[in-house]
Design a protein around this motif. Structure first.
Motif, PDB file in Angstrom:
ATOM      1  N   GLU A   1      -5.626  -0.675  -2.274  1.00  0.00           N
ATOM      2  CA  GLU A   1      -6.614  -1.750  -2.356  1.00  0.00           C
ATOM      3  C   GLU A   1      -6.118  -2.848  -3.292  1.00  0.00           C
ATOM      4  OE1 GLU A   1     -10.221   0.083  -3.597  1.00  0.00           O
ATOM      5  OE2 GLU A   1     -10.695   0.924  -1.614  1.00  0.00           O
ATOM      6  N   LYS A   2      -5.585  -2.427  -4.451  1.00  0.00           N
ATOM      7  CA  LYS A   2      -5.040  -3.401  -5.400  1.00  0.00           C
ATOM      8  C   LYS A   2      -3.785  -4.053  -4.839  1.00  0.00           C
ATOM      9  CE  LYS A   2      -6.736  -0.723  -9.363  1.00  0.00           C
ATOM     10  NZ  LYS A   2      -6.323   0.168 -10.488  1.00  0.00           N
ATOM     11  N   GLY A   3      -2.973  -3.261  -4.141  1.00  0.00           N
ATOM     12  CA  GLY A   3      -1.732  -3.792  -3.582  1.00  0.00           C
ATOM     13  C   GLY A   3      -1.961  -4.845  -2.524  1.00  0.00           C
ATOM     14  N   VAL A   4      -2.975  -4.651  -1.705  1.00  0.00           N
ATOM     15  CA  VAL A   4      -3.311  -5.653  -0.688  1.00  0.00           C
ATOM     16  C   VAL A   4      -3.829  -6.920  -1.352  1.00  0.00           C
ATOM     17  CG1 VAL A   4      -4.905  -6.197   1.192  1.00  0.00           C
ATOM     18  CG2 VAL A   4      -3.745  -3.977   1.147  1.00  0.00           C
ATOM     19  N   ALA A   5      -4.688  -6.751  -2.350  1.00  0.00           N
ATOM     20  CA  ALA A   5      -5.254  -7.910  -3.059  1.00  0.00           C
ATOM     21  C   ALA A   5      -4.160  -8.715  -3.760  1.00  0.00           C
ATOM     22  CB  ALA A   5      -6.292  -7.441  -4.073  1.00  0.00           C
ATOM     23  N   ALA A   6      -3.115  -8.012  -4.245  1.00  0.00           N
ATOM     24  CA  ALA A   6      -2.023  -8.685  -4.962  1.00  0.00           C
ATOM     25  C   ALA A   6      -0.927  -9.177  -4.029  1.00  0.00           C
ATOM     26  CB  ALA A   6      -1.423  -7.734  -5.996  1.00  0.00           C
ATOM     27  N   GLY A   7      -1.069  -8.932  -2.738  1.00  0.00           N
ATOM     28  CA  GLY A   7      -0.066  -9.385  -1.783  1.00  0.00           C
ATOM     29  C   GLY A   7       1.166  -8.501  -1.709  1.00  0.00           C
ATOM     30  N   LEU A   8       1.093  -7.287  -2.265  1.00  0.00           N
ATOM     31  CA  LEU A   8       2.238  -6.380  -2.243  1.00  0.00           C
ATOM     32  C   LEU A   8       2.354  -5.650  -0.917  1.00  0.00           C
ATOM     33  CD1 LEU A   8       1.832  -4.799  -5.806  1.00  0.00           C
ATOM     34  CD2 LEU A   8       3.332  -6.694  -5.129  1.00  0.00           C
ATOM     35  N   PHE A   9       1.223  -5.439  -0.252  1.00  0.00           N
ATOM     36  CA  PHE A   9       1.191  -4.749   1.032  1.00  0.00           C
ATOM     37  C   PHE A   9       0.288  -5.519   1.990  1.00  0.00           C
ATOM     38  CE2 PHE A   9       1.800  -1.452  -2.182  1.00  0.00           C
ATOM     39  CZ  PHE A   9       2.879  -0.727  -1.673  1.00  0.00           C
TER      40      PHE A   9
ATOM     41  N   ILE B   1       8.645   1.898   7.617  1.00  0.00           N
ATOM     42  CA  ILE B   1       9.093   3.290   7.523  1.00  0.00           C
ATOM     43  C   ILE B   1       7.946   4.181   7.067  1.00  0.00           C
ATOM     44  CG2 ILE B   1      10.696   4.865   6.354  1.00  0.00           C
ATOM     45  CD1 ILE B   1      12.640   2.572   6.078  1.00  0.00           C
ATOM     46  N   SER B   2       7.770   5.297   7.745  1.00  0.00           N
ATOM     47  CA  SER B   2       6.728   6.240   7.367  1.00  0.00           C
ATOM     48  C   SER B   2       6.905   6.714   5.929  1.00  0.00           C
ATOM     49  CB  SER B   2       6.762   7.453   8.301  1.00  0.00           C
ATOM     50  OG  SER B   2       5.965   8.506   7.788  1.00  0.00           O
TER      51      SER B   2
ATOM     52  N   GLU C   1      -0.161  -2.142   6.748  1.00  0.00           N
ATOM     53  CA  GLU C   1       0.701  -1.134   6.119  1.00  0.00           C
ATOM     54  C   GLU C   1      -0.093  -0.239   5.180  1.00  0.00           C
ATOM     55  OE1 GLU C   1       4.655  -0.632   3.247  1.00  0.00           O
ATOM     56  OE2 GLU C   1       3.942  -2.642   3.764  1.00  0.00           O
ATOM     57  N   ALA C   2      -0.985  -0.835   4.403  1.00  0.00           N
ATOM     58  CA  ALA C   2      -1.787  -0.056   3.458  1.00  0.00           C
ATOM     59  C   ALA C   2      -2.648   0.968   4.196  1.00  0.00           C
ATOM     60  CB  ALA C   2      -2.665  -0.984   2.629  1.00  0.00           C
ATOM     61  N   ASP C   3      -3.295   0.540   5.280  1.00  0.00           N
ATOM     62  CA  ASP C   3      -4.142   1.459   6.060  1.00  0.00           C
ATOM     63  C   ASP C   3      -3.309   2.576   6.669  1.00  0.00           C
ATOM     64  OD1 ASP C   3      -6.350  -0.057   5.449  1.00  0.00           O
ATOM     65  OD2 ASP C   3      -6.402  -1.118   7.370  1.00  0.00           O
ATOM     66  N   ARG C   4      -2.142   2.216   7.177  1.00  0.00           N
ATOM     67  CA  ARG C   4      -1.289   3.221   7.809  1.00  0.00           C
ATOM     68  C   ARG C   4      -0.803   4.254   6.798  1.00  0.00           C
ATOM     69  NH1 ARG C   4       4.072   2.806   7.997  1.00  0.00           N
ATOM     70  NH2 ARG C   4       3.986   0.539   7.782  1.00  0.00           N
TER      71      ARG C   4
ATOM     72  N   LYS D   1      -3.790  10.866   3.876  1.00  0.00           N
ATOM     73  CA  LYS D   1      -5.013  11.623   4.158  1.00  0.00           C
ATOM     74  C   LYS D   1      -4.729  12.759   5.137  1.00  0.00           C
ATOM     75  CE  LYS D   1      -7.791  10.645   7.390  1.00  0.00           C
ATOM     76  NZ  LYS D   1      -8.733  10.010   8.358  1.00  0.00           N
ATOM     77  N   ALA D   2      -4.004  12.479   6.205  1.00  0.00           N
ATOM     78  CA  ALA D   2      -3.726  13.496   7.218  1.00  0.00           C
ATOM     79  C   ALA D   2      -2.925  14.652   6.644  1.00  0.00           C
ATOM     80  CB  ALA D   2      -2.974  12.865   8.399  1.00  0.00           C
ATOM     81  N   GLN D   3      -1.944  14.333   5.806  1.00  0.00           N
ATOM     82  CA  GLN D   3      -1.140  15.398   5.205  1.00  0.00           C
ATOM     83  C   GLN D   3      -1.952  16.186   4.188  1.00  0.00           C
ATOM     84  OE1 GLN D   3       1.533  16.369   6.378  1.00  0.00           O
ATOM     85  NE2 GLN D   3       2.473  17.687   4.829  1.00  0.00           N
TER      86      GLN D   3
END
Length: 312
Positions: A182-190, A14-15, A194-197, A203-205
């Protein structure tokens, strides 16, 4: 299937902008883990933004007010259609709270939300240290053709332009979530995807909101680079570096047909020059505020305005 796996399945696609801008008020203000930082943030907004202006309007304070309009601002068209983007500033930093709560669960999200709220609170407090030195305004059109502009004119006396809080909060939100993901990806949360998206969405908003402050004439070209400088100086190079600021600047007006390429280059050069001036001067000053204060004094002198210190 664990609760986290269910949340991943339900919410990961979900966006960020499809999450609620309302439920975070109940979760953050009404639950113990986020109660104090949430109310502290609201106090900071009212004390360092709303009341600060209203006290001036009611003549309870007598701070100098200078107009920071430039000829370059006259090259940027007034675009009333951008007002909804401008007013989307609050949902911009509120909806990600709901995303964190639904993706991670309130208990796991709460420490991150507290960190984010402290960063937002610090941003308002930092900006107010400049506003208390001198308030700033621009030539805002008296446009009252719809409810949005009527609300803006009624609620905002338009005295706190340099540095722009819209721009500051956009920069802080982007920088904070960059580290968070960055921390979320390292911890397996994202997942990385998904993190990049989500960071790309933020950033765009952020870029769209920064553009809107000029299109709806709530700020001048001086308000953007001073805000970006403030975030670098206050939070440090590791949080929002000069490279991050240049990245933000170079993304502005890329897709805006309202501004021709020559004017865009002139605007971006102005942003970069003023940002670098403040950053370079900061190396020789006792406090980060001195760079902006010196610039305000120089601008007032060059434009024939008086920045006389009057005790409130």
């Amino acid at each position: 299937m664990t609760a986290q796996e269910k949340r991943n399945l339900k919410y990961s696609d979900i966006s960020t902008w499809k999450f609620s801008a309302v439920s975070p008020y109940f979760n953050l203000l009404g639950r113990a883990r986020t109660f104090f930082p949430a109310w502290h943030f609201i106090f900071s907004v009212t004390h360092n933004f709303f009341f600060l202006q209203q006290r001036q309007v009611l003549h309870l304070t007598h701070r100098p007010v200078i107009n920071v309009q430039t000829d370059l601002d006259n090259k940027i068209p007034f675009e009333p259609s951008k007002v909804n983007t401008y007013l989307g500033f609050i949902p911009f930093f509120v909806k990600p709270f709901d995303m964190m709560i639904k993706r991670l669960g309130y208990k796991k999200a709460a420490p991150y939300i507290r960190q984010n709220l402290r960063a937002l609170t610090k941003t308002y407090k930092s900006a107010s240290s400049i506003y208390r030195f001198s308030m700033t305004t621009t030539d805002r059109p008296h446009y009252m053709e719809d409810a949005a502009f009527k609300a803006i004119h009624a609620a905002d006396p338009h005295l706190l332009c340099v540095p722009s809080l819209h721009v500051s909060i956009c920069a802080v939100t982007y920088a904070w979530y960059k580290g968070f993901f960055e921390k979320g990806v390292a911890a397996g949360l994202f997942s990385e995807e998904e993190a990049d998206r989500r960071l790309s969405e933020i950033k765009a908003q952020a870029i769209a909101i920064i553009e809107s402050v000029l299109f709806v004439k709530q700020h001048s070209v001086n308000c953007i680079p001073t805000a970006l400088y403030m975030i670098t100086a206050v939070f440090g190079d590791d949080f929002f570096s000069a490279e991050d600021a240049v990245f933000f600047i170079e993304e502005l007006f890329k897709k805006s047909g309202e501004i021709d390429s020559a004017t865009r280059e002139e605007i971006l050069d102005y942003f970069t020059s003023l940002y670098e001036r403040n950053l370079l001067e900061n190396s020789f000053n006792e406090s980060w505020q001195d760079s902006i204060k010196n610039w305000l004094e120089d601008f007032a002198q060059k434009t024939g305005q008086k920045l006389t210190r009057v005790k409130a």
